[in-house]
Design an enzyme around this catalytic site. Sequence first.
Site, PDB file in Angstrom:
ATOM      1  N   SER A 135     114.437 -18.800 -27.932  1.00 30.96           N
ATOM      2  CA  SER A 135     115.713 -18.636 -27.240  1.00 30.96           C
ATOM      3  C   SER A 135     115.495 -19.002 -25.779  1.00 30.96           C
ATOM      4  O   SER A 135     114.668 -18.392 -25.109  1.00 30.96           O
ATOM      5  CB  SER A 135     116.201 -17.190 -27.381  1.00 30.96           C
ATOM      6  OG  SER A 135     117.394 -17.004 -26.653  1.00 30.96           O
ATOM      7  N   LYS A 161     117.055 -22.589 -29.466  1.00 30.16           N
ATOM      8  CA  LYS A 161     118.389 -22.035 -29.214  1.00 30.16           C
ATOM      9  C   LYS A 161     118.634 -22.024 -27.720  1.00 30.16           C
ATOM     10  O   LYS A 161     117.841 -21.454 -26.967  1.00 30.16           O
ATOM     11  CB  LYS A 161     118.460 -20.624 -29.807  1.00 30.16           C
ATOM     12  CG  LYS A 161     119.594 -19.754 -29.304  1.00 30.16           C
ATOM     13  CD  LYS A 161     119.705 -18.476 -30.115  1.00 30.16           C
ATOM     14  CE  LYS A 161     119.821 -17.249 -29.246  1.00 30.16           C
ATOM     15  NZ  LYS A 161     119.930 -16.005 -30.047  1.00 30.16           N
ATOM     16  N   LYS A 163     120.981 -20.887 -24.565  1.00 25.66           N
ATOM     17  CA  LYS A 163     122.044 -19.995 -24.114  1.00 25.66           C
ATOM     18  C   LYS A 163     123.084 -20.845 -23.386  1.00 25.66           C
ATOM     19  O   LYS A 163     122.715 -21.717 -22.582  1.00 25.66           O
ATOM     20  CB  LYS A 163     121.466 -18.936 -23.168  1.00 25.66           C
ATOM     21  CG  LYS A 163     120.551 -17.949 -23.860  1.00 25.66           C
ATOM     22  CD  LYS A 163     121.342 -17.047 -24.808  1.00 25.66           C
ATOM     23  CE  LYS A 163     120.473 -15.923 -25.349  1.00 25.66           C
ATOM     24  NZ  LYS A 163     121.245 -14.995 -26.195  1.00 25.66           N
ATOM     25  N   ASP A 188     123.923 -20.192 -28.222  1.00 23.96           N
ATOM     26  CA  ASP A 188     124.360 -18.790 -28.248  1.00 23.96           C
ATOM     27  C   ASP A 188     125.119 -18.510 -26.962  1.00 23.96           C
ATOM     28  O   ASP A 188     124.576 -18.676 -25.870  1.00 23.96           O
ATOM     29  CB  ASP A 188     123.129 -17.877 -28.359  1.00 23.96           C
ATOM     30  CG  ASP A 188     123.478 -16.393 -28.470  1.00 23.96           C
ATOM     31  OD1 ASP A 188     124.690 -16.063 -28.500  1.00 23.96           O
ATOM     32  OD2 ASP A 188     122.546 -15.578 -28.526  1.00 23.96           O
ATOM     33  N   GLU A 213     126.531 -19.489 -31.923  1.00 25.26           N
ATOM     34  CA  GLU A 213     126.401 -18.040 -32.085  1.00 25.26           C
ATOM     35  C   GLU A 213     127.329 -17.295 -31.125  1.00 25.26           C
ATOM     36  O   GLU A 213     127.324 -17.567 -29.917  1.00 25.26           O
ATOM     37  CB  GLU A 213     124.935 -17.665 -31.830  1.00 25.26           C
ATOM     38  CG  GLU A 213     124.617 -16.182 -31.990  1.00 25.26           C
ATOM     39  CD  GLU A 213     123.122 -15.898 -31.752  1.00 25.26           C
ATOM     40  OE1 GLU A 213     122.306 -16.843 -31.727  1.00 25.26           O
ATOM     41  OE2 GLU A 213     122.777 -14.710 -31.585  1.00 25.26           O
ATOM     42  N   ASP A 238     126.769 -12.413 -34.008  1.00 28.20           N
ATOM     43  CA  ASP A 238     125.714 -11.497 -33.598  1.00 28.20           C
ATOM     44  C   ASP A 238     126.390 -10.176 -33.202  1.00 28.20           C
ATOM     45  O   ASP A 238     126.528  -9.257 -34.033  1.00 28.20           O
ATOM     46  CB  ASP A 238     124.918 -12.142 -32.437  1.00 28.20           C
ATOM     47  CG  ASP A 238     123.878 -11.247 -31.796  1.00 28.20           C
ATOM     48  OD1 ASP A 238     123.823 -10.050 -32.098  1.00 28.20           O
ATOM     49  OD2 ASP A 238     123.087 -11.740 -30.948  1.00 28.20           O
ATOM     50  N   LYS A 262     120.110  -7.930 -36.302  1.00 24.48           N
ATOM     51  CA  LYS A 262     119.199  -7.197 -35.422  1.00 24.48           C
ATOM     52  C   LYS A 262     119.307  -5.730 -35.813  1.00 24.48           C
ATOM     53  O   LYS A 262     120.396  -5.150 -35.765  1.00 24.48           O
ATOM     54  CB  LYS A 262     119.631  -7.328 -33.956  1.00 24.48           C
ATOM     55  CG  LYS A 262     119.497  -8.712 -33.342  1.00 24.48           C
ATOM     56  CD  LYS A 262     120.087  -8.715 -31.938  1.00 24.48           C
ATOM     57  CE  LYS A 262     120.019 -10.109 -31.338  1.00 24.48           C
ATOM     58  NZ  LYS A 262     120.927 -10.249 -30.182  1.00 24.48           N
ATOM     59  N   GLY A 290     116.555 -11.255 -31.920  1.00 28.33           N
ATOM     60  CA  GLY A 290     115.554 -10.565 -31.121  1.00 28.33           C
ATOM     61  C   GLY A 290     116.129 -10.079 -29.812  1.00 28.33           C
ATOM     62  O   GLY A 290     117.190 -10.527 -29.376  1.00 28.33           O
TER      63      GLY A 290
HETATM   64  C1  NPQ Z   1     120.899 -12.638 -28.404  1.00 26.68           C
HETATM   65  N1  NPQ Z   1     118.590 -12.295 -27.513  1.00 26.68           N
HETATM   66  O1  NPQ Z   1     120.567 -13.181 -29.427  1.00 26.68           O
HETATM   67  C2  NPQ Z   1     119.909 -11.921 -27.492  1.00 26.68           C
HETATM   68  C3  NPQ Z   1     120.550 -11.158 -26.452  1.00 26.68           C
HETATM   69  C4  NPQ Z   1     119.886 -10.810 -25.205  1.00 26.68           C
HETATM   70  C5  NPQ Z   1     116.501 -13.474 -27.645  1.00 26.68           C
HETATM   71  O2  NPQ Z   1     118.532 -14.519 -27.222  1.00 26.68           O
HETATM   72  C6  NPQ Z   1     116.963  -9.097 -21.536  1.00 26.68           C
HETATM   73  C7  NPQ Z   1     116.377  -8.696 -22.710  1.00 26.68           C
HETATM   74  C8  NPQ Z   1     118.116  -9.829 -21.562  1.00 26.68           C
HETATM   75  C9  NPQ Z   1     116.957  -9.024 -23.923  1.00 26.68           C
HETATM   76  C10 NPQ Z   1     119.882 -10.908 -22.819  1.00 26.68           C
HETATM   77  C11 NPQ Z   1     117.973 -13.489 -27.432  1.00 26.68           C
HETATM   78  C12 NPQ Z   1     118.711 -10.168 -22.775  1.00 26.68           C
HETATM   79  C13 NPQ Z   1     118.124  -9.752 -23.967  1.00 26.68           C
HETATM   80  C14 NPQ Z   1     120.442 -11.218 -24.031  1.00 26.68           C
HETATM   81  C15 NPQ Z   1     118.732 -10.087 -25.164  1.00 26.68           C
HETATM   82  O3  NPQ Z   1     122.057 -12.604 -28.133  1.00 26.68           O
HETATM   83 MG    MG Z   2     122.886 -13.638 -29.789  1.00 34.04          MG
END
Ligand code: NPQ
Ligand code: MG
Length: 369
Positions: A135, A161, A163, A188, A213, A238, A262, A290
Amino acid sequence: MKLERVELRRIDIPLRTPFRTSLGLELRRDILLMRIDTADGHGWGECVALPEPGYSEEYLDGSAAVIQRFLLPAVAALDDLTPARAAAAMAAVPGHPMAKATVEMAVTDAWLRHHRASYADYLGGVRDAVDCGVSVGIADTVGQLLDEVEGYVADGYRRVKLKIEPGWDLEPVRAVRERFPDVVLQVDANAAYTLSDARRLAQLDDFDLAMLEQPLSSSDVRDHATLARGLRTPICLDESITSARSAVDAIALGACAIVNIKAGRVGGYLEARRIHDVCATHSIPVWCGGMLETGLGQAANLALAALPGFTLPADIAPSLRYFDTDITAPITMRDGRIAVPELPGLGLEPVPEIVARYTTDVVTLSDFG
Ligand code: NPQ
Ligand code: MG
């Protein structure tokens, strides 16, 4: 098994690289760990709540308070403690899924160590290694993003992935797709868009993405169904999926073609497995999300991702993706895959000296009122 003693420990670990999403910028990971002791042995849980509400309503101080004041008294009252009985006892408290998942994880680890069974075998895992995706946070420039993605592709991750958020979407995604035409790519949005962005989001169809996502707010399930009708890119939910029941509803509405699971978001690994089961019934592929967990949380996620319906790469990464020094023996990736732990319980333990180095607070409880 009966609860005798609980340690709630806060640790603060620097992230190797800042992680920026539409929710904000994180430079460190502030994490609540929970150790339970029973006459039959001990177990560990990790809380995935972030310091501030944003990803969901839940936040770390709130999770810690709910665990201490309401969840532990309910679980401590059980004389024959099992993971399912702990989950049932906690169900009397509405909400707070990340807090509940932490307690359930610790109880499950202790119970499985006592019965000498692995977390993956307990959940019904069928594979011995999990495909890993990475990610990638929002970067300052497209050039920096390309450099970062190049490093991850070289590391061997099986998908990337990105953001996205309004102002950081079509241009970076186009640039990554042009530079890496064969990489499995997905995006995402962490709920950063509204249905009024549908035409812009439809332009993502040009980039052969594995999924989009959570583009819209967690409560806008019907809007996701409307959006899906105008997109070729499959929608994955999600934040909107908080239980097996909500998964069935979202699927029935046509709001998602894929589900991110999750355990923290849905109240524990048992509910996560039920979501896996209902998605399998509806032929909806799932993958394990995660939250930048330590080795403890990643071990439990690996066990979950070993279930047969987890057919897409997970947001599970080697320790070095996020931390210079993980609190467990480092999780390592080979050929874009990480082995599912086979030893009893989570299959690994925090290293006391490392945990001590990162600890900011410890509370020990033995009288659960
Ligand atoms: C998701 N995680 O899938 C998240 C959300 C997310 C790995 O993309 C600090 C710690 C900031 C964890 C921001 C991934 C975060 C975090 C977003 C998790 O949406
Ligand atoms: Mg997500």
